[in-house]
Design a protein around this motif. Sequence first.
Motif, PDB file in Angstrom:
ATOM      1  N   GLU A   1       1.052  -1.356   0.059  1.00 30.90           N
ATOM      2  CA  GLU A   1      -0.180  -0.295  -0.141  1.00 30.90           C
ATOM      3  C   GLU A   1       1.142   1.183   0.155  1.00 30.90           C
ATOM      4  OE1 GLU A   1      -3.034   0.087   3.434  1.00 30.90           O
ATOM      5  OE2 GLU A   1      -4.076   1.555   2.406  1.00 30.90           O
TER       6      GLU A   1
ATOM      7  N   GLU B   1      -6.143   1.641  -3.581  1.00 30.31           N
ATOM      8  CA  GLU B   1      -6.851  -0.068  -3.427  1.00 30.31           C
ATOM      9  C   GLU B   1      -7.390  -1.072  -5.014  1.00 30.31           C
ATOM     10  OE1 GLU B   1      -7.872  -1.235  -0.072  1.00 30.31           O
ATOM     11  OE2 GLU B   1     -10.080  -1.564  -0.818  1.00 30.31           O
TER      12      GLU B   1
ATOM     13  N   ARG C   1      -8.933  -4.459  -5.528  1.00 31.27           N
ATOM     14  CA  ARG C   1      -9.763  -6.151  -5.074  1.00 31.27           C
ATOM     15  C   ARG C   1      -9.695  -6.458  -6.524  1.00 31.27           C
ATOM     16  NH1 ARG C   1     -10.809  -6.068   0.095  1.00 31.27           N
ATOM     17  NH2 ARG C   1     -10.365  -4.087   1.274  1.00 31.27           N
TER      18      ARG C   1
ATOM     19  N   GLU D   1      -9.887 -13.762  -3.257  1.00 33.65           N
ATOM     20  CA  GLU D   1      -9.553 -12.159  -3.300  1.00 33.65           C
ATOM     21  C   GLU D   1      -8.143 -12.112  -2.954  1.00 33.65           C
ATOM     22  OE1 GLU D   1     -11.359  -8.895  -0.953  1.00 33.65           O
ATOM     23  OE2 GLU D   1     -12.880  -8.275  -2.689  1.00 33.65           O
TER      24      GLU D   1
ATOM     25  N   VAL E   1      -6.025  -8.248  -2.620  1.00 30.59           N
ATOM     26  CA  VAL E   1      -5.445  -6.732  -2.605  1.00 30.59           C
ATOM     27  C   VAL E   1      -4.619  -6.103  -3.094  1.00 30.59           C
ATOM     28  CG1 VAL E   1      -5.787  -4.543  -0.866  1.00 30.59           C
ATOM     29  CG2 VAL E   1      -7.145  -6.926  -0.697  1.00 30.59           C
TER      30      VAL E   1
ATOM     31  N   TYR F   1      -2.537  -2.367  -5.344  1.00 30.60           N
ATOM     32  CA  TYR F   1      -2.860  -1.048  -4.913  1.00 30.60           C
ATOM     33  C   TYR F   1      -2.195  -0.509  -6.434  1.00 30.60           C
ATOM     34  CZ  TYR F   1      -3.361  -1.836  -0.034  1.00 30.60           C
ATOM     35  OH  TYR F   1      -3.907  -2.785   0.563  1.00 30.60           O
TER      36      TYR F   1
END
Lengths: 239, 239
Positions: free
Chosen positions: B116, B173, B175, B182, B184, B186
């Motif tokens: 992130e 973000e 998904r 799932e 995640v 960035y």
Amino acid sequence: MDAYNDEHFLSSYLRLRENPNYNDLLETPAALSLLPDVKGRNILDIGCGFGASSAYFADAGATSVLAIDASERMISKAISDNSRENIEYEVMRAEDLHTDRKFDIVWSSLVFHYIEDFGSLLKTIHDHLVPGGILIFSQEHPLTTSDYSGHYTEDNDGNWNGYRFSSYGREGERRSLWFDTEVVTYHRTFSTIITSLHDNGFVVEKVLEPLPSEPAISIIPRMKREIHKPSFLVIKARI
Amino acid sequence: MDAYNDEHFLSSYLRLRENPNYNDLLETPAALSLLPDVKGRNILDIGCGFGASSAYFADAGATSVLAIDASERMISKAISDNSRENIEYEVMRAEDLHTDRKFDIVWSSLVFHYIEDFGSLLKTIHDHLVPGGILIFSQEHPLTTSDYSGHYTEDNDGNWNGYRFSSYGREGERRSLWFDTEVVTYHRTFSTIITSLHDNGFVVEKVLEPLPSEPAISIIPRMKREIHKPSFLVIKARI
């Protein structure tokens, strides 16, 4: 680019520049955000067009501006509209850049995508910068130069929802029509642009892919679609 | 990324890696092309997975390899499959990187798009490099991270003729589903990636958006479509 010597092309182009447009609202503010204080600096403006940027530098206190453009017509208009004591306008192609002078800042707005040999251009610019001198340039975004048939897509309600393009990985010449005139540009990938800067002695300090402000969108609502694919790439690099 | 601790995900992932794939044919050769001689060097491998790259560095003469991965399962597999005397495997997230050691080379393959806070990661890596040390990393291409619903388009004869995507200018973000899990990631634009490197003390030396070789295309014919939109971004930077 030869088209800027064509009278019909030039009058269409100048009409486009009369009203606030993508350049005024997006590209120019982004490029100017990278400009240091020009007071006392010697500036080279490559592809100065009708002299708006050169006049801006002169009025902001630049010691001297050498402003070159390949188009005689553009230089004539620059001399008649934007003369200043410390601006020297010259008809000269970027590729043929030659002067004994060295500059603190080299500025070039929306010219580099017309240049076939990017490495050679960068080498020449490097040779005309003082140590620590900076290059600020904008160009069409690589996703634009990749494919002039590229286009924003819309959903069923007419909202822009994406962008479709092709051939990003195939570098080289592109031919497209602008105001019925064939324009030749050169596509380079992002990676080639950044790597070429390093290979020719530049440190890349800042890269921008400007998005429109809310006021800009209120003037030109279709600018909203820039969120899907930006139109411009703006870079500041230092030797 | 937590999914690499999930058994179902991990077994699907490892099956994928058993046969030549995009990583083997496109990403790894590109990243390796940027690697200097590792003989006598101390290397940090961030997101080492099951240890293939770390073993490669050790076998090529690296003095030491610190290999970290957030997944316990990956590190277990690395220890059982790719142990070497001078490799130290540790369960550690890239974001939590902490050691008193300094490295000549930091290597990270396909990890950064899971992170992130890119600026903070770069700062940490910078602090763990010796003067002149280099960072080589690959990540999913910004046009991939921009929109996981992005897709290659086809003409009426089923030939890939372009790519459609959205939201490049909207960072942050994303998904998506990978093997029903799932994931995640960035999204960062090209300009943010390059500018962040500079702002955190790195000089960007080389950027690659690798295209497949002819042999690669003969193994995986759909790799042809990479010409429209590359899958990977690979960068070499030096402090």
